[in-house]
Design a protein around this motif. Structure first.
Motif, PDB file in Angstrom:
ATOM      1  N   ILE A  61      -3.320 -32.589   3.421  1.00 53.90           N
ATOM      2  CA  ILE A  61      -3.177 -32.106   4.796  1.00 53.90           C
ATOM      3  C   ILE A  61      -4.468 -31.465   5.278  1.00 53.90           C
ATOM      4  N   VAL A  62      -5.050 -30.607   4.444  1.00 56.69           N
ATOM      5  CA  VAL A  62      -6.300 -29.939   4.833  1.00 56.69           C
ATOM      6  C   VAL A  62      -7.421 -30.953   5.012  1.00 56.69           C
ATOM      7  N   ARG A  63      -7.527 -31.907   4.096  1.00 59.10           N
ATOM      8  CA  ARG A  63      -8.615 -32.884   4.149  1.00 59.10           C
ATOM      9  C   ARG A  63      -8.462 -33.861   5.317  1.00 59.10           C
ATOM     10  N   PRO A  66      -9.015 -33.023  11.321  1.00 57.35           N
ATOM     11  CA  PRO A  66     -10.371 -33.026  11.903  1.00 57.35           C
ATOM     12  C   PRO A  66     -10.934 -31.607  11.851  1.00 57.35           C
ATOM     13  N   PHE A  67     -12.161 -31.454  11.359  1.00 58.54           N
ATOM     14  CA  PHE A  67     -12.662 -30.129  11.038  1.00 58.54           C
ATOM     15  C   PHE A  67     -12.683 -29.178  12.241  1.00 58.54           C
ATOM     16  N   LEU A  68     -13.159 -29.634  13.382  1.00 57.21           N
ATOM     17  CA  LEU A  68     -13.219 -28.762  14.553  1.00 57.21           C
ATOM     18  C   LEU A  68     -11.829 -28.306  14.980  1.00 57.21           C
ATOM     19  N   LEU A  69     -10.854 -29.207  14.887  1.00 56.11           N
ATOM     20  CA  LEU A  69      -9.479 -28.834  15.226  1.00 56.11           C
ATOM     21  C   LEU A  69      -8.928 -27.822  14.223  1.00 56.11           C
ATOM     22  N   LEU A  70      -9.314 -27.975  12.972  1.00 57.30           N
ATOM     23  CA  LEU A  70      -8.886 -27.017  11.950  1.00 57.30           C
ATOM     24  C   LEU A  70      -9.458 -25.635  12.238  1.00 57.30           C
ATOM     25  N   ALA A  96     -14.207 -22.203   4.059  1.00 62.21           N
ATOM     26  CA  ALA A  96     -13.771 -21.948   2.678  1.00 62.21           C
ATOM     27  C   ALA A  96     -12.490 -22.717   2.358  1.00 62.21           C
ATOM     28  N   ILE A  97     -11.572 -22.797   3.323  1.00 65.68           N
ATOM     29  CA  ILE A  97     -10.324 -23.541   3.118  1.00 65.68           C
ATOM     30  C   ILE A  97     -10.627 -25.015   2.860  1.00 65.68           C
ATOM     31  N   VAL A  98     -11.517 -25.583   3.665  1.00 66.02           N
ATOM     32  CA  VAL A  98     -11.918 -26.978   3.479  1.00 66.02           C
ATOM     33  C   VAL A  98     -12.631 -27.159   2.149  1.00 66.02           C
ATOM     34  N   ALA A  99     -13.453 -26.178   1.784  1.00 62.69           N
ATOM     35  CA  ALA A  99     -14.194 -26.245   0.518  1.00 62.69           C
ATOM     36  C   ALA A  99     -13.249 -26.339  -0.671  1.00 62.69           C
ATOM     37  N   SER A 104     -11.387 -29.407  -5.056  1.00 61.78           N
ATOM     38  CA  SER A 104     -10.232 -29.621  -5.938  1.00 61.78           C
ATOM     39  C   SER A 104     -10.016 -31.105  -6.194  1.00 61.78           C
ATOM     40  N   ARG A 105     -10.266 -31.923  -5.179  1.00 66.21           N
ATOM     41  CA  ARG A 105     -10.102 -33.369  -5.364  1.00 66.21           C
ATOM     42  C   ARG A 105     -11.194 -33.926  -6.272  1.00 66.21           C
ATOM     43  N   PHE A 106     -12.413 -33.403  -6.139  1.00 66.52           N
ATOM     44  CA  PHE A 106     -13.498 -33.819  -7.033  1.00 66.52           C
ATOM     45  C   PHE A 106     -13.169 -33.440  -8.483  1.00 66.52           C
TER      46      PHE A 106
END
Length: 216
Positions: A61-63, A66-70, A96-99, A104-106
């Motif tokens: 969901i986080v990934r 769209p970053f600007l909307l987040l 930080a949330i996106v990070a 975590s996926r990596f």
């Protein structure tokens, strides 16, 4: 360009602050989250369909946002955490949330690349589950974990360049305000070159550390 030295220095400091906070969040939260995602997936040490679904859904969901909307969507939470929705520290919250989601996926992918034989050999030697994780699994995956962190850091730098939308500042915001809006093309090109050098340096360092850790 010399007359903007103070502003450039301030912008670089703001970028480093945003990326630094994001990097800390990725390591402290993204690393264990990615490890849990791997361990709870099908056929792994702590297989749990429910937890696996919850963790993967949260990251997806986080990934997928769209970053600007987040950034805009998280303004109420950002204000709750840091007391304001404007400024470099506030801009670091959604970053930080996106990070956490990105790294975590990596981490999960790096652990999936560890040969099954490593864990089977550890089990055959009578190693406990915790020993398998810390003495075998993470040790084998460390090269990929470093490369993943390197790629993540470069992504954080890219995301930080658009944080001017919430007054986050940074190098990207400086390039827009002083380079693009004032038609100072040379200044904007200089900032772009600076970012390219920074990214190349990070990638070179990450590759070198990864090669050093890779014992295969």
């Amino acid at each position: 360009m010399l007359q903007y030295r103070a502003q450039i220095g301030e912008a670089i400091g703001e970028t480093f602050m945003m990326v630094g906070i994001s990097l800390a969040a990725a390591i402290l939260l993204g690393f264990p989250l990615g490890t849990l995602m791997f361990l709870t997936s099908k056929g792994q040490l702590y297989e749990h369909r429910g937890w696996s679904a919850v963790l993967n859904s949260a990251v997806n969901i986080v990934r997928s946002f769209p970053f600007l909307l987040l950034v805009v969507f998280m303004i109420p939470l950002t204000r709750l955490i840091v007391g304001t929705a404007i400024g470099t520290l506030a801009a670091s919250v959604p970053l930080a949330i996106v990070a956490v989601a990105i790294y975590s996926r990596f981490v999960e992918q790096s652990l999936l690349e560890v040969p099954r034989g490593v864990m089977e050999a550890a089990r055959a030697m009578g190693a406990s589950k915790l020993a398998i994780i810390f003495k075998f699994l993470l040790v084998e995956a460390r090269s990929g974990l470093v490369l993943g962190l390197t790629s993540s850091t470069i992504s954080f730098i890219s995301y930080s360049t658009v944080m001017g939308v919430v007054g986050g500042g940074g190098v990207g915001d400086f390039a827009i305000r002083y380079g693009y809006q004032r038609f100072e093309t040379e200044l904007m090109v200089a900032v772009i070159v600076l970012m390219i050098i920074l990214v190349q340096g990070i990638q070179f360092a990450g590759n070198a550390i990864s090669r050093r850790l890779d014992k295969r």
